[in-house]
Design an enzyme around this catalytic site. Structure first.
Site: not given
Ligand code: BGC
Length: 621
Positions: A262, A336
């Site tokens: 993310d 790993e």
């Molecule tokens: C996720 C979102 C989220 C944000 C903060 C994004 O890239 O896909 O759904 O709200 O990151 O974590």
């Protein structure tokens, strides 16, 4: 040893050329020898067609179709209206019959759910809403038994404000080790009453919140690029690195096949946290419009393709060079483990030449192709982004990826026929301008998916798109849950419209999403027609189209790819050969004639010779 470069039929004698951008391309003569040693980016042949060579290895992720499960909206086993891990386990057979290779699960970890789980309070446990670690293990075992790999979401940019690390930071006071794990700063102004800089949150409002210290006095400010309940970690701190190595190992030891990372463009902030005002037209994540003229711009030099934006041109919180050291560190950990585990970057970065940095051989394996997602339904734009994608990723030996929908954007069965400007992350609702004709939108979505699934590389599918689900634009305000909605006082609808629980059985409560009528976002009354049991086996349904495309894609090894453009059908048509399949997509309005060849797939009605607008066909070459 996996073979890194696939033989390219009919091409040999690669001679690197230097283009006007200083990038190497390889010009080949056609004689038929494998090209294994070089790292070709592309092959241009003048004349009627242009060939783009994608040199791929044999690892599963280079060609995989990965299905995104948004757990709270996929399947609910206990009737509380929120999907869960047992619900997923119960429904995996349906995904097996769809024909996907892997699932990626959005977060199911312990979380107060202020941002639907992207606010993690314990990275190594399952939130009771979704079940237990045992439920996860069972789900993963079932998936693996069905031949489906499992990718989990890693949220490293920020934690939940309820994470014990942040709670300890609040308690420990200024200057403490605990505060040093986050981005706490003293405020500006005579009494520190002003935020440390002018940054705005992705979800609207300022990106800083001032705390009250233990003695009751107004205290320091902490940075949160997202909601105030999502404090950013300080990735300059080695302690943070150590924690995440442990988190990776925890899930790798449990057997996961990889991580979707993310906000993989946000973890390092420019030194000194300088003020920055993003361009007015940029979307939430640094992305741009999702409709007419996209201009994604995590940095301000959109349009250049050399991937070398200067520091001054880059938003000080996106795409900083330091992020790459983190991924190199993780790659060592992931390597790993046996079994080709992967890292996939969510990096809203422009241009694609720069995204490719995330997938250099010692960094991640894949990066989402948001430039493709944001490309409007226009032939010239699509052709350009496909060329650019293949070149940019091949330049670093990574597969191109393709995606049209996810949990943050307007579903493509609506988006592709929107008119007007609609910024990524802002969402749409009843008051939005330019809402589409749903028939046109679905027709385009089917044509677009049929185009995407024929492209070489790896593709992502977002749950429900295989049913043709549109964005829900008429959610009552009282139902909305996206922090974007609240932080902008309803100025931006946010992303709830693409997150509505999906329908399984037309006649069941909550359309079979769960055993009761409960559904955390209300399902539209007309959704019975999209239910899987209605579409399954129904000739011409979107579900059957996806199944056919996925089966043919596998049978014809389309993911392995060599893409050869075919010209001569006019400006509104995209046509290419991939192996023994010719793909023709009429992106315009006027019908075009296509050669009489064996039909493999048509995204809509097709009489064998006249290809109507917004239709894609796959023919045997
Ligand atoms: C996720 C979102 C989220 C944000 C903060 C994004 O890239 O896909 O759904 O709200 O990151 O974590």
């Amino acid at each position: 040893m996996p073979r890194f470069w696939q033989p390219v039929q009919n091409i040999t004698s690669f001679q690197p050329l230097v283009t006007e951008h200083g990038r190497r391309v390889f010009h080949g003569e056609k004689t038929g020898v494998a090209a294994c040693a070089a790292k070709p980016q592309s092959l241009h042949v003048s004349g009627l067609s242009r060939i783009l060579a994608v040199m791929t290895g044999t690892e599963w992720w280079r060609t995989a179709v990965i299905y995104q499960i948004y757990p709270r909206s996929f399947a609910d086993s206990n009737g509380d209206g929120i999907g869960d891990l047992r619900g997923i386990t119960n429904r995996l057979a349906a995904l097996r019959s769809l024909g996907i290779d892997a699932i990626w699960l959005s977060p199911f970890f312990t979380s107060p759910q202020r941002d639907a789980g992207y606010d993690v309070a314990d990275y190594c446990d399952v939130d009771p809403l979704f079940g237990t670690l045992d439920d996860f293990d069972q789900m993963q075992r079932t998936a693996h038994d069905l031949g489906i790999r499992v990718i989990v979401d890693l949220v490293p940019n920020h934690t939940s404000s309820e994470h014990p690390w942040f709670q300890a930071a609040l308690a420990a006071g200024p200057g403490s080790q605990e505060r040093g794990r986050y981005l706490f700063r003293d405020g500006e102004g005579g009494n520190g009453e002003l935020p440390p800089n002018n940054w705005e949150s992705v979800f609207g409002g300022r990106a800083w919140t001032q705390i009250t210290e233990a003695d009751g006095t107004p205290g320091q400010w902490y940075l949160h690029l997202f909601d105030s309940t999502q404090p950013d970690l300080d990735w300059e701190n080695p302690w943070v690195w150590e924690q995440f190595r442990g988190i990776l190992r925890f899930w790798l030891d449990r057997g996961v096949d990889g991580f979707r990372v993310d906000v993989a463009h946000g973890m390092i902030k420019a030194e000194g946290l300088p003020d920055y005002t993003p361009p007015a037209e940029s979307g939430s994540m640094g992305g741009g419009t999702a409709t007419l003229e996209p201009g994604i711009s995590a940095d301000a030099q959109s349009g250049s393709d050399d991937g070398d934006a200067t520091e001054a041109e880059t938003a000080p919180y996106w795409a900083q060079d330091g992020v790459h050291d983190i991924f190199r560190d993780w790659r060592v950990v992931v390597d790993e483990y046996e079994g080709e585990r992967i890292l996939a970057a969510e990096a809203w970065v422009d241009p694609l030449g720069k995204v490719a940095k995330w997938v250099r051989p010692d960094e991640m394996h894949q990066a989402f192709n948001f430039a493709y997602l944001e490309t409007p339904w226009k032939a010239d734009r699509l052709r350009a982004v496909i060329d650019e994608s293949i070149q940019a990723f091949a330049a670093v030996g990574a597969p191109p990826t393709w995606v049209l929908s996810n949990h943050d954007v307007v579903r493509h069965a609506t988006r592709l026929a929107l008119t007007g400007e609609h910024l990524q992350g802002h969402g749409i609702g009843l008051d939005s301008t330019g809402l589409p004709d749903p028939v046109v939108a679905l027709r385009r979505a089917r044509a677009a998916t049929s185009l995407m699934l024929a492209l070489p590389g790896s593709s992502y599918i977002y749950q429900g798109e295989e049913l043709g689900l549109p964005e829900v634009t008429d959610l009552p305000d009282s139902a909305r849950q996206d922090p974007t909605w609240f932080r902008t006082q309803g100025q931006r609808y946010g992303r709830d419209g693409c997150r509505v629980p999906i329908p399984w059985e037309a006649g069941a409560p909550s359309y079979g999403f769960g055993p009761t009528d409960a559904s955390w976002l209300p399902q539209p009354p007309e959704w019975a027609k999209y239910a899987r049991d209605v579409e399954g086996g129904a000739p011409g349904s979107t579900l059957e189209l996806y199944k056919l495309a996925l089966r043919l894609r596998r049978e014809h090894a389309l993911g392995l790819g060599l893409l050869e453009w075919v010209t001569g059908y006019g400006d509104d048509v995209l046509a290419f050969r991939n192996g023994d399949v010719t793909v023709i997509a009429n992106v315009g309005k006027s019908p075009v004639n296509v050669p009489a060849r064996a039909l493999l797939l048509a995204s809509d009605d097709f009489d064998g010779s006249t290809l109507f607008g917004d239709t894609t066909v796959w023919l045997r070459s």
